[in-house]
Design a protein around this motif. Structure first.
Motif, PDB file in Angstrom:
ATOM      1  N   UNK A   1       5.911  -8.510  35.322  1.00  0.00           N
ATOM      2  CA  UNK A   1       4.694  -7.352  35.338  1.00  0.00           C
ATOM      3  C   UNK A   1       5.081  -6.180  34.417  1.00  0.00           C
ATOM      4  N   UNK A   2       6.506  -5.655  34.408  1.00  0.00           N
ATOM      5  CA  UNK A   2       6.806  -4.536  34.051  1.00  0.00           C
ATOM      6  C   UNK A   2       7.457  -4.708  32.249  1.00  0.00           C
ATOM      7  N   UNK A   3       7.761  -5.972  31.919  1.00  0.00           N
ATOM      8  CA  UNK A   3       8.293  -6.175  30.470  1.00  0.00           C
ATOM      9  C   UNK A   3       7.532  -7.059  30.010  1.00  0.00           C
ATOM     10  N   UNK A   4       8.139  -7.520  28.581  1.00  0.00           N
ATOM     11  CA  UNK A   4       7.384  -8.476  27.622  1.00  0.00           C
ATOM     12  C   UNK A   4       7.926  -9.945  27.651  1.00  0.00           C
TER      13      UNK A   4
ATOM     14  N   UNK B   1       6.161 -12.330  29.111  1.00  0.00           N
ATOM     15  CA  UNK B   1       5.123 -13.400  29.034  1.00  0.00           C
ATOM     16  C   UNK B   1       5.144 -13.420  27.269  1.00  0.00           C
ATOM     17  N   UNK B   2       5.136 -12.224  26.607  1.00  0.00           N
ATOM     18  CA  UNK B   2       4.919 -12.204  25.287  1.00  0.00           C
ATOM     19  C   UNK B   2       6.119 -12.998  24.636  1.00  0.00           C
ATOM     20  N   UNK B   3       7.428 -12.783  24.952  1.00  0.00           N
ATOM     21  CA  UNK B   3       8.373 -13.499  24.490  1.00  0.00           C
ATOM     22  C   UNK B   3       8.309 -15.091  24.640  1.00  0.00           C
ATOM     23  N   UNK B   4       8.041 -15.374  25.829  1.00  0.00           N
ATOM     24  CA  UNK B   4       7.627 -17.013  25.989  1.00  0.00           C
ATOM     25  C   UNK B   4       6.766 -17.555  25.054  1.00  0.00           C
ATOM     26  N   UNK B   5       5.608 -16.772  24.681  1.00  0.00           N
ATOM     27  CA  UNK B   5       4.533 -17.424  23.890  1.00  0.00           C
ATOM     28  C   UNK B   5       5.184 -17.410  22.417  1.00  0.00           C
ATOM     29  N   UNK B   6       5.997 -16.281  22.066  1.00  0.00           N
ATOM     30  CA  UNK B   6       6.519 -16.120  20.734  1.00  0.00           C
ATOM     31  C   UNK B   6       7.101 -17.430  20.491  1.00  0.00           C
TER      32      UNK B   6
END
Length: 782
Positions: free
Chosen positions: A628-631, A633-638
């Motif tokens: 919720x507060x950090x990235x 999900x972004x790091x997972x998809x990267x």
């Protein structure tokens, strides 16, 4: 030396009178020192008083020494005197200090718990901590917050309250106050809703600080068996009306039998044959018709065990459950969907919407989130061991300001319910004729209305009834129960929150009523808990007033037949049906102790199973909070689908892509938790069968639940990658709905009985009986 010996004797006497209670005698000198500061506090202007409290806030540094506690008590006493025209007694200040040191304090009815609690809450706030005052219902939360607001204002402490009708913004503002009052269910539901938020800006609850619990025994013990649930829309619940009609025609002791304490019901062989014939000659116990068997069992439970005007009422076209511990409508409470629907069909009502459980929490887990917990009630010592076992809390007894002179008469026990009620009506009529006010405490709605009719027929005028049908009027009814000539018939009095003053709300006839002996409390039967008996008794004899109490019981009361079914009438039976003998009361006492033991085991059972679930939820919430507060999900998809992620970022922009990634991962995490809860529910329903193989059901529950939980996060990550690979977008944005990413169209909250169809042992026996009945029919068909 003499003073030291005197203190030792006083302490020994207190321990003998109140075993299991904490000793607050070390704080008594602080109360006396606060008294010595009273003249100083009276000399302050309002502004100076507020400034002095503010200086206390600044100097506290998160902790209060003895000097700070003395200052708080002196300032709090003066604030109450100015704001409410009430000067707190020394014992109220002792109660405040007990709360500030983390105890559950026992203060008798009418001794000023509300004010003592407010001063303690203000003390915690001045110490720099956020305080939630947890109450049993919305009415008391709002009343106490508004009533104590002038005291808080003089001490420079902000106060607010939340209720069922509060909007999200109103809740957020209320939780921003130093002290927030709210029903324990409302604060729990806000926590559940926060757990499903997909944006930090949507969160309502701040980090927990101090929980100060009003009616602590009711909240921490009685309500602890009832989980709070957040549900999401999942279509309509299907209720088998054909099954309901078949079950409606079955006869007790012919087609089905009910166990002695009314916790379980099962078909006999004749009953199973009748049901099978009515449903078209099916084999009810074959795998093919397992669903029909479940529907029959639920319908049978609804028809045979759940009684209108005892377990629920029908009002405004809806089934409304009655709280067993408080005798009032449990406004947010319902049974699991299938049982709720079965009762609605039984009453020929529309079936309410169903839903899947998105999350749940027990009161015990909710309270366990707070670093500091304290509470107050009129009956803490009776549950001291449970408070210690489940919460690590110690009970402390605050002596009354004036000695209690109430006369508690021995129980009167009768052979039958009819004899008991006839004697009770005669007793009330006789006392009423003198003008002395009478309060009749009953066990359920049906009994309260039946006794009211009998009293009216006996010539008792203006009988007032207070039960689940008119609980909105409770404050006005209770306030006048001590008026000259008043006769009030009420269901359970615990948590009513309004004192009964002799002479009525304004005390106009106080002296005349006192001369008649004060309020006379008559119980129509013992409750399943001695605490509830004492809550009723405690309505009389407040603040040193005279009063009296007596309980009428019978050998056919449900308490006795359910928990001491083999008991015989232990004495002679008089012409009016009264049983006389040395051991009469012992039978009722024994039944009550058994009932208390059953309820304690239910509490323990609930906590044994929910403890692992709560731990798993906390682990998952820690990860969800980072998503919720950090990235995260972004790091997972990267890492997992870099090319697709680059396309998405280029197509909708970095900020929108990050929002979409967060929503997708949160959706799969929440979906995984919902499915895990469904799995655990099914697992627990069947786990009792392991007992037949001499395995520990709890160990087997853990053995299955732990590996299932460990898969949730990995599955959510995999599903997130798969979903992003399928995403489509255009200039209007990303179409999340096309790949099934949507929040529930509606959510609602309720409480649900954790154990509505009996204990583990009940379910084992029911399963065995069904197998025996099936085997008998198979043998007969050969």
């Amino acid at each position: 030396m003499g003073a030291f010996v005197g203190r030792l004797k006083a302490r020994a006497r207190r321990l003998l009178q109140r075993p299991g209670s904490a000793d607050l005698s070390r704080y008594e000198p602080l109360v006396r020192q606060a008294g010595a500061r009273e003249q100083w506090a009276q000399g302050l202007s309002d502004e100076e008083l507020t400034e002095a409290a503010g200086a206390l806030r600044e100097s506290a540094g998160g902790r209060f020494g003895d000097r700070d506690l003395v200052e708080l008590c002196a300032l709090g006493r003066e604030a109450a005197r100015r704001a409410l025209d009430e000067r707190p007694y020394d014992v109220q200040l002792l109660g405040t200090l007990g709360l500030l040191t983390g105890h559950v304090v026992e203060m008798a009815t009418g001794e000023g718990k509300t004010l003592a609690g407010a001063l303690a809450a203000a003390g915690y706030a001045l110490r720099g901590e956020r305080v939630h005052v947890l109450s049993v219902n919305d009415y008391l939360a709002r009343r106490d917050a508004e009533w104590m607001a002038p005291v808080y204002a003089l001490l420079g402490v902000s106060v607010a309250w939340v209720g069922q009708s509060s909007t999200r913004e109103e809740r957020r503002r209320a939780y921003a106050a130093d002290v927030t009052y709210g029903a324990v269910s409302e604060i729990g539901f806000d926590l559940l809703r926060d757990r499903l938020c997909t944006d930090v800006a949507e969160l309502v609850l701040p980090e927990p600080g101090v929980a100060l619990i009003d009616e602590a025994d009711s909240v921490l013990v009685d309500e602890a068996r009832v989980p709070l649930v957040l549900a999401g829309s999942a279509g309509e619940v299907e209720a088998d009306r054909a099954v309901s009609e078949v079950v409606r025609r079955l006869r007790a002791e012919v087609h089905y039998e009910i166990d002695d304490n009314r916790r379980s019901v099962y078909l006999t062989g004749a009953g199973a044959e009748a049901v099978e014939a009515a449903l078209g000659g099916i084999d009810l116990y074959s795998d093919e018709h397992a669903g029909r068997l479940a529907a029959v069992n639920v319908a049978l439970h609804a028809h045979a065990l759940l009684r209108r005007d005892v377990d629920y009422i029908v009002r405004d076209g809806r089934v409304q459950l009655i709280s067993e511990s408080r005798g009032r409508v449990a406004r947010l409470q319902r049974w699991p969907d299938g049982l709720q629907a079965a009762v609605e069909v039984k009453e020929s009502l529309p079936v309410s919407r169903g839903g899947e459980v998105l999350d749940s929490i027990t009161v015990q887990a909710l309270v366990g989130r707070y670093p500091r917990v304290c509470g107050m009630t009129g009956t803490a010592v009776a549950v001291a061991e449970q408070l210690r076992e489940f919460y690590g809390l110690e009970a402390a007894v605050i002596p009354p300001n004036r000695p209690c002179i109430r006369v508690d008469e021995p129980d009167r026990v009768f052979a039958s319910v009819a004899d008991k009620e006839a004697a009770l009506v005669a007793e009330v009529a006789e006392v009423h004729a003198t003008g002395r006010p009478v309060l009749v405490g009953t066990l359920d709605v049906a009994e309260s209305e039946r006794l009211a009719r009998k009293l009216t027929a006996a010539g008792v005028e203006n009988v007032v009834v207070l039960n689940a049908r008119n609980d909105a009027e409770e404050a006005a009814v209770v306030a006048e129960a001590g008026a000259l000539g008043a006769v009030t018939v009420s269901t359970q009095m615990a948590g009513r929150g309004t004192d009964i003053r002799l002479g009525g709300a304004n005390g106009a006839d106080h002296d005349e009523v006192a001369a008649l002996g004060g309020l006379y409390v008559v119980g129509s039967g013992r409750y399943p808990s001695s605490r509830l008996d004492n809550q009723l008794r405690g309505r009389a004899g407040r603040q040193g007033d005279p009063g009296g109490s007596v309980f009428f019981s019978s050998m056919r009361d449900e308490l006795v037949t359910g928990y001491a079914p083999d008991a015989e009438v232990p004495g002679e039976v008089a012409d009016n049906g009264e049983v006389t003998g040395a051991n009469v009361a012992a039978v009722v006492d024994f039944a009550q102790r058994v009932a208390e033991g059953v309820n304690l085991e239910t509490h323990r059972d609930t906590w044994r199973y929910s403890k692992l679930v709560e731990h798993q939820r906390e682990v998952l919430l820690e990860y969800r909070g980072r998503v919720l507060r950090e990235d995260v999900a972004v790091r997972l998809l990267e890492q997992r689908c870099a090319e697709r992620w680059a396309d998405l970022t280029e197509g909708v922009g970095e900020q929108e892509a990050a929002r979409v990634a967060r929503l997708v991962l949160l959706h799969h995490l929440d979906r995984g938790w919902t499915e895990h809860l469904e799995f655990l529910t099914d697992l627990r329903e069947g786990i009792h069968l392991r007992a037949l193989a001499r395995e520990d059901p709890l160990d087997e529950f853990h053995r299955a639940a732990i590996p299932a939980f460990k898969r949730i996060v990995d599955q959510a990550r995999d599903q997130t990658v798969e979903t992003v690979e399928k995403l489509e977008w255009d200039e209007s944005g990303v179409d999340l709905a096309a790949v099934g990413i949507r929040r529930p169209s509606a959510t609602w909250t309720y409480l649900v009985h954790d154990n509505p169809v009996g204990s583990e042992q009940d379910r084992v026996m029911k399963w065995l009986r069904s197998k025996v009945a099936s085997a008998e029919r198979s043998w007969l068909r050969r």
